[in-house]
Design an enzyme around this catalytic site. Structure first.
Site, short mmCIF file in Angstrom:
data_model
loop_
_atom_site.label_atom_id
_atom_site.label_comp_id
_atom_site.label_asym_id
_atom_site.label_seq_id
_atom_site.Cartn_x
_atom_site.Cartn_y
_atom_site.Cartn_z
N TYR A 111 -2.87 -25.88 0.09
CA TYR A 111 -1.80 -25.01 0.57
C TYR A 111 -1.52 -23.90 -0.43
CZ TYR A 111 1.26 -27.47 -2.71
OH TYR A 111 1.82 -27.97 -3.85
N ARG B 187 -22.97 18.99 5.65
CA ARG B 187 -21.77 18.23 5.30
C ARG B 187 -22.14 16.97 4.53
NH1 ARG B 187 -19.90 20.06 10.66
NH2 ARG B 187 -17.84 20.95 10.37
N ASP C 256 1.65 -17.80 -14.92
CA ASP C 256 1.39 -18.14 -16.32
C ASP C 256 -0.09 -18.25 -16.61
OD1 ASP C 256 3.76 -18.35 -17.94
OD2 ASP C 256 4.42 -19.88 -16.54
N SER D 161 -0.50 -28.09 -8.81
CA SER D 161 -0.14 -26.79 -8.23
C SER D 161 -0.41 -25.73 -9.28
CB SER D 161 1.33 -26.79 -7.83
OG SER D 161 1.67 -25.53 -7.29
N MET E 284 -18.25 17.63 -2.54
CA MET E 284 -18.33 18.86 -1.78
C MET E 284 -18.17 18.51 -0.30
SD MET E 284 -21.57 21.27 -1.58
CE MET E 284 -22.05 21.00 0.10
N ARG F 196 -15.23 8.05 14.56
CA ARG F 196 -15.22 6.86 13.70
C ARG F 196 -14.10 5.96 14.20
NH1 ARG F 196 -12.45 10.01 8.62
NH2 ARG F 196 -10.72 10.60 9.89
N CYS G 204 1.45 -21.95 -6.54
CA CYS G 204 2.82 -21.49 -6.32
C CYS G 204 3.15 -20.26 -7.14
CB CYS G 204 3.82 -22.60 -6.58
SG CYS G 204 3.77 -23.24 -8.26
N LYS H 275 -20.59 8.99 8.51
CA LYS H 275 -20.59 10.08 9.49
C LYS H 275 -21.94 10.19 10.19
CE LYS H 275 -18.33 13.76 8.33
NZ LYS H 275 -17.95 15.01 7.65
N GLY I 280 -13.18 14.43 -3.26
CA GLY I 280 -13.71 14.96 -4.51
C GLY I 280 -15.11 15.49 -4.40
N HIS J 186 2.31 5.16 -12.72
CA HIS J 186 3.31 4.27 -13.30
C HIS J 186 4.41 3.96 -12.28
CE1 HIS J 186 7.04 3.50 -15.65
NE2 HIS J 186 6.22 2.74 -16.35
C1 PEP Z 1 3.67 -19.62 -12.42
O1 PEP Z 1 3.61 -19.54 -13.64
O2 PEP Z 1 2.80 -19.19 -11.66
C2 PEP Z 1 4.83 -20.25 -11.78
C3 PEP Z 1 4.89 -20.41 -10.48
O3 PEP Z 1 5.88 -20.58 -12.60
P1 PEP Z 1 6.95 -19.51 -13.14
O4 PEP Z 1 6.69 -18.23 -12.44
O5 PEP Z 1 8.28 -20.07 -12.83
O6 PEP Z 1 6.63 -19.50 -14.58
MG MG Z 2 4.90 -20.82 -14.77
#
Ligand code: PEP
Ligand code: MG
Length: 894
Positions: free
Chosen positions: A865, A91, A782, A777, A102, A335, A845, A22, A100, A451
Site C-alpha cells: 500500500y 521545418r 527521511d 513502512s 530553428m 497531432r 508513508c 511531425k 529553442g 525558485h
Molecule cells: C518520512 O520520513 O518519510 C516520514 C513519513 O516521517 P516524517 O515525515 O514524520 O519524518
Molecule cells: Mg521520518
C-alpha cells in the site's frame, strides 16, 4: 544501405523515432488520403550522422534530389522555376517538441528571377515580393546567422520613411527595396551573398536545422527535461501552399473536441488571407472556426470530414493546422492534442462510451496531477473578464490578495490579517518569509523550475511564474501589464492552475470534483467522468491506499476520499497546545515519581485521541507511530527563553525558576543537527516511560472501542531505526504493555508491531529487521534526506532551483522518488525483508506516497500500500489503478 529520406507517402505514425513527431503524422495523414501538400522527411538518423561526423551524410544530397524530382514531377514545375516556381518550406520536427531549435524557413526556391515568375503566376506582385522578403529574412537569420534585430530595424526604418504603421502599408515596390536592403545587410555581415541557387538554399536550410539541434536554448531545454542529447531532429520539406493569396485563402487551427472542456463540437480559429505563422503571432484577430462555414462552406465541410477521420483513426482528440489556398483545403499538421485536466477526463469517458477506446485505455489517458488540479476551487471565469497577464501555471489553486512587492511588506500586512500576493521579478531564498506569508506568488521571470515555482509547490502555495507581460517595478512598488498599472495594495487574483492573473477579487467556485469526493455529489458531466475513472482504477489496482492522518476529522475525511486505513498517524501534535505543560513537566522531572506523574496525566489525553481515530477508521487498520521528533521541539525556543530571563534580570525582577530550569534543559538538549539526533526510536530508548505511556494509551483505546462494539485495528509503528537491536528492545517493552493491558482489562489486545524503514542502514539490513517486524513502512522523506545527505528543511529553498536548472535532477527527489538511489534501497529492503519473513506487509508513508510517478514505482516494487495526506488519496487511487495497467498507452492529462 542506410536510407535518410522518406517521402510522406512512405512513412507512418509508428515511425516517430526516425521521422520525428511531425513527420510521422504528416505521413500518416498522407496514407489516410487526406490532402497534405506533398513533401518528404529527412530522418533523425541523418541528423545524428551529421552531428557526429560534422559533415553532410554521404548520399543525403542525392536522396534529397531524387525526392525533390518526385515533388517536381507531381507539381508539374521545378523548384525555383523562373516563370512559375515550386516553393518549399523547411521545418524541424524532433521526436519530442522542443523549444529553442530553428523553427521554419518558408518560400525556399525564390530568387531574383523566380520572384518575378511568382508575381505573374499568382497575379499578385505584392504577395511575391513579401514572400521573397520573408525568405531572405528567415534564411539570413537562421541559416546565415545575421541578427534578426537587424532585419527588424531595416523594416522599421522603411516603415518610418514611408509613414506607415504596419507592414501591410508597404507596397510591392517597397518590399522589393527591402529585399535589396536585406541582401546588402547579409553581405555586410557575412561577406557572402544571399544564395541565388534554390538547390543551395534547400541544402543549407536542411543542414541549418541539423545544427539547430545544438542551439543553446535547445540544449538547456533537453538537459532540464532529460531528453537525450543524441536523438537528433528530423527535417520536413514540404511544398508551400499559401493562405495569404486573397480573401478566398486563409489559415487556421482546429480541434476535434474542445481542448478546454472536452466537449464535442467545432473548435478552433480561422484567419482569412493569412499564413499559419500569422495565426499564431496574433497580428490580426482570428474568427471562430464556425465562421469558416459561412466563408467557405465547401472547405469547411471537408475539414469536418477530415476531423472525424482523424479522431476515429487516432482514437483521441487531434489538433490540426490547415491552410486554404484559393478555396482549396490543405492539411499541414496534426497531432494528438494537449488538453486541460477537465477535458482529459471528459474525453476519456466519452471515447470509452463511443467504443473507440477501452476503459483501461481511458484510465491510462487521465492522470493524478490533473485530478489534483480539479480538486482545487477555481475562479468563475465568466465573471472575471480578461486576464491582466498570463504566465506559467507553476503551482495550482486560486488565490486573491493585495499585490505587495517585497517580502517584508508581505509579512507586515499578513501579520495584521491582510491577504497578500507577493509580486517579484523572480524570488530568492531571501523572499522566503514573504512567500510563507502570501496567498500566492507571482513572478515575471523564470520557468517551472524557478525558485518561486519550486518553493511554492513545496508549500502548496498558488504560483504563477514567468508572466512576461508584467513589468515589475519594486522601487515604485507597482507593476504594469498591458496598459494597466497595479499599485501596491491593489487586489489581484492569481490562478495557479491556468497561469492567469486577473484584476480585482475574482469570485471563486468550489470544485465540483471535491464535492463529489466529500459527499458523493454527482453534479455534472465532469464529475461523472471522474467518478468513472476512479471506479475503474479501484477495480484494477493492486496497491492499497491509506492516509496519513492524526485527528479523527482527518481520518473521517480520508475515509470519505476512499482511504482504506491510516498508514501513518503521527503522534507529535498530541504533545502540543495545552499539553505542553505536561510535556515540560515530564522533561524537567527530577525524580521517577515526578516523571510518572506527568506521564500519567498525559495518558488519558492520548487515549482519547486514539479512541477518536480508531472510531473514525473502524474496521480498517490504523498505524500509530510512536513519538518521533526530538523532545526539545516541545519546549520553548532557546533564544526566546534567554531573552525572557535577561529582560527579567534587566527589570530587576527575580528570574523565574521555571524558566531557568527550562533554559537549562533546552541547553542540555540542544543539538546542532536535530534531524540526526535524539529522535525516533532513540528517544523511546532513552526517555523512560514514554513508549510505555503511548502504547498503553493505544491499547486502552482498543479496549474501549471493543467494549463499545467497535472493530479497532491499531498497529504500532516504531520510527527511525538503524538496527534490529533497537527494534528488539522497544518491541519487548511494547509487548509487555500490551500483555499488561490485556490482563487488566480481560480483552486481548494484539496489535501488529512494525517499523519504519527510513535510514539507509535499516534498508540495507532489512532482512534482519524483518525478524522482529510484522510490517515495514518506508519513510521516504527521511530516507531521501539521509541517502542524499540533503537537509529536508533547507535544501529546496537554498539551491534546488540551481540543481534543477543544471539538469542534475528533473524534479526534486523529495517530490518524486529517486528510483536509482532511494528506490534501490527500497527494492533491497523489500526483497530482503520478504525473504526473511514471507508475506511481510510493506507500505510507504513519506510524501511520495501521493506522488503519481512514485506510486508507479511503489507498485512495481511490490509494496502492499501507499499512504499519503487525505487530499492526495484520490490521486493515489487513480495512479495505483493506472500503474496496474501494463502495456496500455499512458499519458497525462496535460
Ligand atoms: C518520512 O520520513 O518519510 C516520514 C513519513 O516521517 P516524517 O515525515 O514524520 O519524518
Ligand atoms: Mg521520518
Amino acid at each position: 544501405m542506410v536510407r535518410y529520406v522518406y517521402a510522406f507517402t512512405e512513412g507512418d505514425r509508428d515511425m516517430a523515432d526516425l521521422l520525428g513527431g511531425k513527420g510521422a503524422n504528416l505521413a500518416e495523414m498522407t496514407r489516410l488520403g487526406l490532402p497534405v501538400p506533398p513533401g518528404f522527411t529527412v530522418t533523425t538518423e541523418a541528423c545524428r550522422t551529421f552531428l557526429t561526423t560534422g559533415s553532410e551524410p554521404v548520399g543525403l544530397a542525392r536522396e534529397i534530389s531524387d525526392r525533390l524530382a518526385g515533388l517536381e514531377e507531381a507539381a508539374g514545375r521545378c523548384l525555383g522555376q523562373p516563370d512559375d516556381p515550386l516553393l518549399l518550406s523547411v521545418r524541424t520536427g524532433a521526436r519530442f517538441s522542443m523549444p529553442g531549435m530553428m523553427e521554419t524557413i518558408l518560400n525556399i526556391g525564390l530568387d531574383d528571377e523566380s520572384v518575378q515568375g511568382l508575381a505573374k503566376s499568382s497575379g499578385n506582385e505584392r504577395f511575391a515580393w513579401d514572400s521573397y522578403r520573408r525568405l531572405v529574412q528567415m534564411f539570413g537569420s537562421t541559416v546565415m546567422g545575421v541578427g534578426s534585430n537587424l532585419f527588424e530595424e531595416a523594416m522599421a526604418d522603411l516603415k518610418q520613411d514611408r509613414g506607415v504603421a504596419d507592414d501591410l502599408g508597404l507596397d510591392a515596390a517597397d518590399l522589393a527595396e527591402l529585399v535589396e536592403t536585406y541582401k546588402e545587410l547579409i553581405h555586410q555581415e557575412t561577406g557572402e551573398s544571399f544564395p541565388q541557387s534554390p538547390a543551395e538554399q534547400l541544402q543549407r536550410a536542411v543542414l541549418a536545422v541539423f545544427q539547430s539541434w545544438n542551439a543553446e536554448r535547445a540544449r538547456l531545454y533537453r538537459r532540464r527535461e532529460h531528453i537525450p542529447d543524441d536523438l537528433g531532429t528530423a527535417v520536413n520539406v514540404q511544398t508551400m501552399v499559401f493562405g495569404n493569396l486573397g480573401p478566398d485563402s486563409g489559415s487556421g487551427v482546429a480541434f476535434t473536441r474542445d481542448p478546454a472542456t472536452g466537449r464535442t463540437g467545432v473548435y478552433g480559429d480561422y484567419l482569412a488571407n493569412a499564413q499559419g505563422e500569422d495565426v499564431v503571432a496574433g497580428i490580426r484577430n482570428t474568427v471562430p472556426l464556425d465562421e469558416l462555414g459561412r466563408l467557405n462552406p465547401e472547405a469547411f465541410d471537408r475539414l469536418r470530414d477530415h476531423m472525424v477521420t482523424l479522431e476515429a483513426h487516432y482514437r483521441d482528440l487531434c489538433d490540426i493546422e490547415f491552410t486554404i489556398e484559393r478555396g482549396r483545403l490543405w492539411m499541414l499538421q496534426t497531432r494528438v492534442g494537449k488538453r486541460t485536466a477537465e477535458a482529459a477526463f471528459t474525453i476519456a469517458a466519452e471515447l470509452t462510451d463511443e467504443g473507440l477506446i477501452t476503459a483501461d485505455e481511458g484510465l491510462a489517458r487521465v492522470g493524478g496531477d490533473g485530478l489534483a488540479r480539479l480538486m482545487f476551487p477555481r475562479f468563475d471565469t465568466s465573471a472575471v473578464g480578461d486576464p491582466l497577464a498570463h504566465g506559467i501555471p507553476a503551482s495550482p489553486g486560486a488565490a486573491v490578495g493585495a499585490a505587495v512587492f517585497d517580502s517584508a511588506e508581505a509579512v507586515r500586512r499578513a501579520t495584521v490579517g491582510e491577504k497578500v500576493v507577493l509580486v517579484r521579478e523572480e524570488t530568492t531564498p531571501d523572499d522566503l518569509p514573504g512567500m510563507v506569508a502570501a496567498q500566492a506568488v507571482l513572478t515575471s521571470r523564470g520557468g517551472k523550475t524557478s525558485h518561486a515555482a519550486v518553493v511554492a509547490r513545496g508549500m502548496g502555495k498558488v504560483c504563477v511564474c514567468g508572466a512576461e507581460e508584467i513589468m515589475v517595478d519594486p522601487q515604485r512598488r507597482r507593476f504594469t501589464a498591458g496598459g494597466t498599472t497595479v499599485e501596491e495594495g491593489t487586489v489581484i487574483s492569481v490562478d495557479g492552475s491556468e497561469g492567469a492573473v486577473y484584476p480585482g477579487a475574482a469570485p471563486l467556485i468550489d470544485s465540483a470534483v471535491m464535492k463529489y469526493f466529500e459527499a458523493s455529489e454527482h453534479t455534472d458531466g465532469l464529475v461523472d467522468a471522474v467518478a468513472r475513472a476512479m471506479e475503474h482504477a479501484d477495480r484494477v489496482r493492486r496497491l492499497g491506499v491509506r492516509a496519513n492522518a492524526d485527528t479523527p476529522e482527518d481520518a473521517a475525511r480520508a475515509r470519505r476520499f476512499g482511504a482504506e486505513g491510516i498508514g501513518l498517524c503521527r503522534t507529535e501534535h498530541m504533545f502540543l497546545g495545552d499539553r505542553r505543560q505536561l510535556v515540560e513537566a515530564m522533561i524537567l522531572a527530577r525524580t521517577n515519581a515526578e516523571r510518572e506523574r506527568a506521564l500519567t496525566a498525559l495518558l488519558p489525553l492520548q487515549r482519547q485521541d486514539f479512541t477518536g481515530i480508531l472510531e473514525a477508521m473502524d474496521g480498517l487498520p490504523v498505524t500509530v507511530r510512536l513519538l518521533d521528533p526530538p523532545l526539545h521541539e516541545f519546549l520553548p525556543d532557546r533564544t526566546e527563553l534567554a531573552v525572557r530571563l535577561a529582560a527579567a534580570e534587566a527589570h530587576g525582577s527575580p528570574p523565574s525558576e521555571h524558566d531557568a530550569d527550562l533554559l537549562d534543559a533546552v541547553n542540555r538538549m540542544h543539538e546542532e543537527n536535530p534531524m540526526l539526533g535524539l529522535r525516533g526510536v532513540r528517544l523511546g530508548l532513552v526517555a523512560p516511560g514514554l513508549v510505555a505511556m503511548q502504547v498503553r494509551a493505544i491499547a486502552e483505546a482498543v479496549v474501549e472501542r471493543r467494549r463499545a462494539g467497535g472493530d479497532p485495528r491499531a498497529e504500532i509503528m516504531v520510527p527511525l531505526i538503524d538496527t534490529v537491536e533497537e527494534l528488539r528492545l522497544v518491541r519487548q517493552e511494547v509487548e509487555q504493555v500490551l500483555a499488561d493491558v490485556s490482563t487488566e482489562s480481560g480483552v486481548t489486545v494484539d496489535c501488529p508491531i512494525g517499523t519504519m524503514i527510513e535510514l539507509p542502514r535499516a534498508a540495507l539490513t532489512a532482512g534482519r529487521i524483518a525478524e522482529e517486524a510484522q510490517f515495514f513502512s518506508f519513510g521516504t522523506n527521511d530516507l531521501t534526506q539521509t541517502t542524499w545527505g540533503f537537509s529536508r528543511d533547507d535544501v529546496e529553498a537554498a539551491f534546488f532551483s540551481a540543481y534543477l536548472d543544471k539538469g542534475i535532477f528533473k524534479v526534486s527527489p523529495f517530490e518524486t522518488i529517486d528510483r536509482e538511489g532511494v528506490g534501490r534501497l527500497v527494492e533491497i529492503a523489500v526483497a530482503e525483508g520478504r525473504a526473511a519473513r514471507p508475506g511481510l506487509k510493506i507500505g510507504v508513508c513519506g510524501e511520495h506516497g501521493g506522488d503519481p510517478e512514485s506510486v508507479h514505482f511503489f507498485h512495481a516494487a511490490g509494496l502492499d500500500y501507499v499512504s499519503c495526506s487525505p487530499f492526495r488519496v484520490p490521486v493515489a487511487r487513480l495512479e495505483a489503478g493506472r500503474a496496474a495497467l501494463s502495456g496500455t498507452e499512458t499519458g497525462d492529462s496535460r
